[in-house]
Design a protein around this motif. Structure first.
Motif: not given
Length: 410
Positions: A118-143
Motif C-alpha cells: 500500500l506504500s508503493s508509488s503505483a498504489y499512491i498515485m492510483a489513489e490520488f488519481l481516483t480522487q481527482c477523476f470520477s464520473w464528473l469527467v462526463l460532465l466536463f465532456l458535455v460542458a
C-alpha cells in the motif's frame, strides 16, 4: 477592440452600449478546418492584445469585479484552454516520474523501501488519481455544449434542444472540443513567445469539401491536413501516447482492483490522445475513402522523399524557424528554466537508480565510467546519431538538402 479599451481608459463616466441580436440571417455551416481557423485568428489576436499597453493600464484602473469580468470574458477563456490542454501531458509526466522513482524489490538491501504494497508509488498515485477523476469527467465532456443547449431551449423548445444535444454527442463533438482547446492554447502561447499576429483569411468553405492530407497550392507551397496540425497537436499527441504506454509498462496499475478505479483516468487520457491524433481525419469528409487514401499516400511520399527532401526542408524552415516579435527574453528564459526543471527531475531519478545498481559493483575498476555511461545517453545519443548520419552520407556520397543548403551558404 482597442478603440473600446481607449474609450474605457478615458473614464469620466463614459459607457459603451452593447446590442445583441439573435437572428441576423447571416449564418452557414462551417467545417472542422474553418472553425479552427477562426479560433486561431481569435487566439492570436487575444495574445497580441495581452501584450499591449491598453490591457496593462486597464488592469491597473479597473476595480476587482470589473477586472475579473474583463479577464474571464476576454483573455481568461483562451488562457484557460491552454492550461486545460497542458494538464494531461503534465499529469502523465508526473505519474511516470513517480512510478520510476519508486523502490524496486531487487534493491531492498540498498534502499529504504516500505514493506507494505500500500506504500508503493503505483498504489499512491492510483489513489490520488481516483480522487481527482470520477464520473464528473462526463460532465466536463458535455460542458462545452451547455450554451448551445440553453440557447436552443430559449429559441425553440426543450425537446428540440435535447435532440440537438444528443446528435452533437453522437457525432463525436467531445473530440472537436478537446482539439479546439489544444489549438487555442497553442496559438495564444505562440503569440506570447513570438508575436507577429496578422489577419488570417479563414474563408467560408462548404463543410462537405475534403481537405487532402498534403497538396500543393497555386503558389507552389505544400499545405494540407497533416501540415496544418503537425506542430499543433500531432507531435504532442504522439508523445502523450508514448508516455501512457510507458506508464502502463512501469506498473501504473498495480492490481486489478486498483485498475478498475482508474477507468475514468484512462478514459480522459484516451480521449485526449484520440482527439490530438485523429480528430482532423475523423471530421474530414471522405477521408477514409480508398481512392483519396492512395492519393494522400502518394502526396506524403513525394513531400518527404522527392528532391532529396527539399519540400519537407522548406516547410520545416517556414514553420519551425519562427522569428521573434513577442516577449522575447522573458518567455524564452522561462521556457528554458521549465525545461531544465523537468530534465533535472529525470536525471535525479535516473541517478538514484544508477547509484543503487552500482553499489553492487563499487569495487570494480571502471565504477565511475559505468556510472557516467548510464547518464550519458539522454544527452549524447542524438549527437552520436547525427555523427553517424554524416559519416554515412560521406561514405555513400549522398547529400541531403540540408547539407546542400549549408554548403551553398558557406
Amino acid at each position: 477592440i482597442f478603440a473600446g479599451m481607449d474609450f474605457t481608459l478615458r473614464g469620466d463616466g463614459r459607457g459603451i452600449k452593447h446590442c445583441e441580436y439573435f437572428h441576423l440571417a447571416k449564418g452557414r455551416d462551417m467545417g472542422f478546418n474553418a472553425v479552427l481557423g477562426f479560433f486561431s485568428k481569435l487566439s492570436s489576436g487575444t495574445g497580441e492584445q495581452l501584450l499591449s499597453r491598453q490591457t496593462f493600464r486597464l488592469g491597473q484602473v479597473l476595480h476587482l469585479p470589473e477586472a475579473l469580468a474583463f479577464y474571464y470574458a476576454h483573455a481568461g477563456y483562451y488562457i484557460t484552454q491552454f492550461f486545460v490542454s497542458l494538464s494531461m501531458p503534465l499529469l502523465v509526466f508526473v505519474w511516470l516520474l513517480v512510478l520510476l522513482s519508486d523502490c524496486e524489490g531487487t534493491f531492498d538491501a540498498f534502499q529504504q523501501c516500505g514493506g507494505s504494497p500500500l506504500s508503493s508509488s503505483a498504489y499512491i498515485m492510483a489513489e490520488f488519481l481516483t480522487q481527482c477523476f470520477s464520473w464528473l469527467v462526463l460532465l466536463f465532456l458535455v460542458a462545452n455544449s451547455m450554451p448551445l443547449l440553453a440557447e436552443l431551449w430559449m429559441e425553440v423548445n426543450l425537446k428540440g434542444a435535447v435532440t440537438k444535444f444528443v446528435i452533437s454527442m453522437l457525432t463525436l463533438s467531445p473530440l472537436m472540443f478537446v482539439f479546439q482547446a489544444k489549438t487555442i492554447g497553442y496559438y495564444i502561447v505562440n503569440e506570447f513567445r513570438y508575436g507577429g499576429a496578422s489577419y488570417v483569411a479563414t474563408g467560408r468553405g462548404l463543410p462537405t469539401e475534403r481537405r487532402p492530407l498534403i497538396s500543393k497550392n497555386k503558389a507552389g507551397e505544400y499545405e494540407g491536413l497533416f501540415l496544418d496540425y503537425a506542430k499543433i497537436a500531432y507531435y504532442d499527441g504522439a508523445m502523450l501516447l508514448a508516455g501512457l504506454i510507458l506508464v502502463h509498462c512501469a506498473g501504473g496499475q498495480p492490481n486489478a482492483n486498483v485498475a478498475s478505479h482508474l477507468n475514468f483516468v484512462w478514459l480522459s487520457a484516451g480521449l485526449t490522445v484520440t482527439s490530438w491524433l485523429y480528430a482532423p481525419f475523423v471530421f474530414n469528409p471522405y477521408n477514409f475513402s480508398a481512392q483519396h487514401f492512395m492519393e494522400d499516400m502518394r502526396s506524403l511520399r513525394a513531400f518527404f522523399l522527392a528532391q532529396s527532401g527539399k519540400n519537407w526542408d522548406s516547410w520545416y524552415e517556414r514553420t519551425f524557424t519562427t522569428s521573434h516579435h513577442g516577449v522575447q527574453r522573458s518567455m524564452n528564459d522561462i521556457g528554458f528554466f521549465v525545461a531544465v526543471l523537468f530534465l533535472a527531475a529525470w536525471y535525479a531519478t535516473l541517478n538514484l537508480k544508477a547509484e543503487a545498481f552500482l553499489t553492487i559493483y563499487s569495487e570494480q575498476e571502471y565504477y565511475h565510467l559505468i556510472h557516467a555511461a548510464i547518464l550519458l545517453p539522454p544527452l549524447f545519443a542524438s549527437l552520436v546519431w547525427c555523427t553517424l548520419v554524416v559519416m554515412l552520407e560521406n561514405t555513400c556520397r549522398c547529400r541531403t538538402i540540408a547539407a546542400r543548403n549549408l554548403a551553398h551558404a558557406r
